[in-house]
Motif scaffolding. Structure first.
Motif, PDB file in Angstrom:
ATOM      1  N   GLY A 414       0.825  -1.201   0.000  1.00 11.82           N
ATOM      2  CA  GLY A 414       0.000   0.000   0.000  1.00 11.82           C
ATOM      3  C   GLY A 414       0.849   1.236   0.000  1.00 11.82           C
ATOM      4  O   GLY A 414       1.740   1.394   0.805  1.00 11.82           O
ATOM      5  N   THR A 416       0.945   5.700  -0.609  1.00  9.38           N
ATOM      6  CA  THR A 416       0.158   6.915  -0.588  1.00  9.38           C
ATOM      7  C   THR A 416       0.184   7.603  -1.924  1.00  9.38           C
ATOM      8  O   THR A 416      -0.321   8.677  -2.082  1.00  9.38           O
ATOM      9  CB  THR A 416       0.707   7.877   0.480  1.00  9.38           C
ATOM     10  N   ASN A 581      -2.069  12.413   4.214  1.00 13.45           N
ATOM     11  CA  ASN A 581      -3.509  12.268   4.041  1.00 13.45           C
ATOM     12  C   ASN A 581      -4.002  11.496   5.262  1.00 13.45           C
ATOM     13  O   ASN A 581      -3.806  10.285   5.367  1.00 13.45           O
ATOM     14  CB  ASN A 581      -3.801  11.511   2.743  1.00 13.45           C
ATOM     15  N   LYS A 583      -6.879  10.590   6.451  1.00 15.58           N
ATOM     16  CA  LYS A 583      -7.840   9.496   6.263  1.00 15.58           C
ATOM     17  C   LYS A 583      -7.112   8.241   5.782  1.00 15.58           C
ATOM     18  O   LYS A 583      -7.357   7.132   6.262  1.00 15.58           O
ATOM     19  CB  LYS A 583      -8.920   9.894   5.259  1.00 15.58           C
ATOM     20  N   GLU A 584      -6.197   8.440   4.872  1.00 16.39           N
ATOM     21  CA  GLU A 584      -5.447   7.298   4.346  1.00 16.39           C
ATOM     22  C   GLU A 584      -4.544   6.698   5.417  1.00 16.39           C
ATOM     23  O   GLU A 584      -4.397   5.474   5.511  1.00 16.39           O
ATOM     24  CB  GLU A 584      -4.613   7.749   3.141  1.00 16.39           C
ATOM     25  N   GLU A 585      -3.921   7.566   6.227  1.00 17.64           N
ATOM     26  CA  GLU A 585      -3.081   7.066   7.306  1.00 17.64           C
ATOM     27  C   GLU A 585      -3.916   6.270   8.321  1.00 17.64           C
ATOM     28  O   GLU A 585      -3.489   5.224   8.821  1.00 17.64           O
ATOM     29  CB  GLU A 585      -2.378   8.231   8.011  1.00 17.64           C
ATOM     30  N   ASP A 587      -6.770   4.668   7.728  1.00 19.05           N
ATOM     31  CA  ASP A 587      -7.156   3.396   7.102  1.00 19.05           C
ATOM     32  C   ASP A 587      -5.995   2.410   7.136  1.00 19.05           C
ATOM     33  O   ASP A 587      -6.193   1.203   7.349  1.00 19.05           O
ATOM     34  CB  ASP A 587      -7.586   3.633   5.652  1.00 19.05           C
ATOM     35  N   ALA A 588      -4.771   2.908   6.949  1.00 25.25           N
ATOM     36  CA  ALA A 588      -3.607   2.022   6.975  1.00 25.25           C
ATOM     37  C   ALA A 588      -3.405   1.433   8.369  1.00 25.25           C
ATOM     38  O   ALA A 588      -3.072   0.254   8.517  1.00 25.25           O
ATOM     39  CB  ALA A 588      -2.364   2.783   6.528  1.00 25.25           C
TER      40      ALA A 588
END
Length: 611
Positions: A414, A416, A581, A583-585, A587-588
């Protein structure tokens, strides 16, 4: 180590009489610019063994000489080679068929620098010393009609030509038989001397390649005569030292096409290669430096329609088309066609094999490729590499999956976006420890992904004045900002970031170097605007620097060892920088908790996860 060449030595040797032993008995400190083996019957000499031609430089001028046969072994075992600095202890001068010939009789090797010393220029043969008198020539026959003379010259050209590797600035009457492997567009330029036009071609035969350039009226005359893929007899051009910053052709010399240059198409094309390649796989692009050129062969997976963009530097509209290429290494890469190449590109078939010569390596999204003026594109070439690639794709490659260099240099996991690879994230301390293992002899860079916070930005020299066409540094010469590479002057430059900033994380601190793309992300504005503020209001400029620190980013870096003031060090260049980001962090982190690592039992006694 630096070397002091014997300035003026070449001019002295060039003008000396053959019996002037005081001049020819040296010693002179000279540099070898070229060393080439010639056949047994060239140069008008009928010798029992091969000979070596050398081009000697004193840093100001260069001249051509022959290596005495007793020194051949030094050339054969590479004791002397290109760029070797020698002490020429004894030379001699003879005349062969009224041609002045300098022979290097004895020498001593002083060292081998990495590049040419100075910018030497050639000497005019017509200013050489006196030629020994010869019997008066017989009366010349009456001139034949012009048509017969041309026919005679062409007949001679078909039977006597020089290999490209034999060309040098000291030959005036030469003819080559070569194939045009690359032809640029007819380009227009403007400089302080006015406007003009030019084009260049690359000639190739079985011995090598050489670049040739024509300007203005000569360009208008020869441009329609020369076509890619065809073979020509070419004569009466001027051979000069190659300007390496304008060419990537592997030859120390180049040809200037002039008004009296003769070009005749040759229909006998046997033993002349179409083009020579030195292919790298798409996976190996990660180790290719940014802005270098390389040859690749790949399958065209798909391509986009032609789009039009506006250049930020020139405000000109540019047409582009992007090709998606794949190969057996399991990687894909995006290659950009520009201008007429983009408009005229039509695949010969679905998913053709395409061989590219001298395409430019970029670092957009990890790695990308682009066509430039000297690049060529050939679909389904009749070469072994093409047949092997075709067989692989038809049998299994069409169903394979491919990785992009945008994933942190080829790693899966995954990310970014923008090249950052979370699965290979390293703290600064671990990254520094690994980078310090790079030795001085290693030329390639090592890629890292990390997350760090900017703590300080050096604000003294944050940007440089750049050319609006090539982005190289320009200099104010009083009448404008001049670019030596493009040979253009601008009323004012465009500024581009060149930054040095300190970052830190929980493990330590490092200094990173970033260029224009990094600066735009960090400051949120173009370098022109920041430089204008700096010159107008120092307080506001300091406020901009203050607002840019204490922010965290994801970085893709390329670490490489270099030397500065004789000190070896590791430089960490920013290939890609992206803001967090959140939100992305988040989710990770949730994905991490659902992974086997996050499901490990909790050890109450040690109050820690069992690892």
């Amino acid at each position: 180590m630096s070397y002091q060449l014997s300035e003026g030595a070449c001019l002295k040797l060039h003008h000396a009489a053959p019996d002037d032993r005081e001049v020819f008995d040296g010693p002179y400190t000279l540099q070898i610019l070229s060393l080439k083996k010639i056949g047994k019957h060239q140069e008008g000499i009928n010798q029992p063994s091969d000979r070596y031609r050398v081009v000697l430089s004193d840093g100001t001028h260069f001249l051509q000489a022959m290596l005495a046969t007793q020194l051949n072994e030094m050339a054969n075992d590479k004791t002397i080679q290109r760029h070797t600095v020698i002490a020429a202890e004894r030379l001699s001068c003879n005349y062969v068929q009224d041609k002045r010939l300098i022979i290097l009789m004895a020498l001593r090797v002083l060292g081998l620098p990495e590049e040419r010393i100075g910018e030497p220029t050639g000497l005019d043969d017509r200013s050489a010393g006196p030629v020994p008198t010869a019997p008066a020539p017989a009366p010349a026959p009456a001139p034949a009609p012009e048509k017969s003379s041309q026919s005679s010259n062409r007949s001679a050209a078909r039977t006597n030509w020089l290999p490209i590797e034999g060309l040098s600035p000291y030959q005036n009457n030469w003819t080559i038989k070569a194939r045009v492997t690359q032809k640029s567009e007819l380009k227009h330029y403007s400089n302080q001397r006015g406007e003009g036009k030019l084009f260049n071609v690359t000639f190739m035969d079985e011995t090598g390649e050489i670049r040739a350039t024509a300007f203005n009226q000569v360009a208008d005359t020869l441009y329609p005569k020369l076509e890619e893929g065809k073979v020509y007899y070419v004569s009466k051009g001027k051979v000069n030292l190659a300007k390496k910053k304008f060419s990537n052709v592997m030859n120390d010399f180049e040809i200037g096409l002039e008004k009296n240059t003769e070009v005749e198409e040759c229909l006998e094309t046997t033993n002349l290669p179409m083009i020579k390649y030195s292919f790298v796989t798409l996976a190996e692009l990660q180790d290719s430096p940014k802005d270098s050129t390389c040859d690749v062969i790949a399958i065209l997976k798909d391509y986009t329609d032609v789009t039009e963009i506006t250049s930020k530097t020139t405000n000109r509209n540019l047409k582009k088309r992007e090709l998606n290429l794949v190969d057996k290494s399991g990687f894909s890469v995006r290659l950009t066609l520009w201008g007429n190449q983009a408009e005229n590109f039509v695949p010969d078939e679905q998913n053709p094999v395409i061989a590219f010569k001298s395409v430019k390596v970029g670092d957009f999204n990890g790695r990308s490729l682009g066509m430039i003026g000297t690049s060529t594109l050939t679909q389904n070439p009749d070469i072994p590499e093409s047949h092997a690639l075709r067989g692989w794709y038809d049998s299994s490659g069409s169903n394979a999956s491919f990785q992009s260099h945008s994933n942190g240099g080829g790693f899966s996991g995954g990310g970014t976006g923008g090249g950052f690879n979370r699965s290979d994230l390293k703290p600064l301390a671990d990254m520094k420890l690994e980078a310090n293992r790079i030795t001085d002899s290693e030329d390639k860079a090592v890629s890292f992904s990390t997350r760090a916070t900017i703590m300080h930005i050096r604000g003294e020299n944050i940007a440089y004045p750049a050319c609006k066409d090539c982005n190289k540094k320009v200099v104010d010469d009083g009448s404008g900002w001049r670019c030596d590479k493009c040979d253009k002057s601008w009323e004012k430059p465009t500024y581009r970031y060149i930054m040095s900033f300190a970052v830190s994380d929980h493990s330590g601190q490092l200094w990173f170097q970033g260029f224009n793309e990094a600066g735009v992300v960090i400051f949120g504005r173009e370098a022109d605007e920041v430089v204008e503020i700096k010159e107008r209001d120092e307080t506001q400029y300091n406020l901009i620097l203050y607002q840019a620190v204490c922010k965290t980013y994801n970085f893709l870096l390329r670490a490489k060892r270099d030397s500065y003031n004789d000190n070896s060090r590791i430089r960490y260049g920013v290939s890609r920088i992206t803001p967090l980001n959140y939100k992305e962090e988040t989710d990770a982190l949730l994905d991490l908790l659902d992974s086997p690592w996050g499901q490990q039992p909790y050890n109450v006694e040690s109050n820690a996860m069992e690892l």
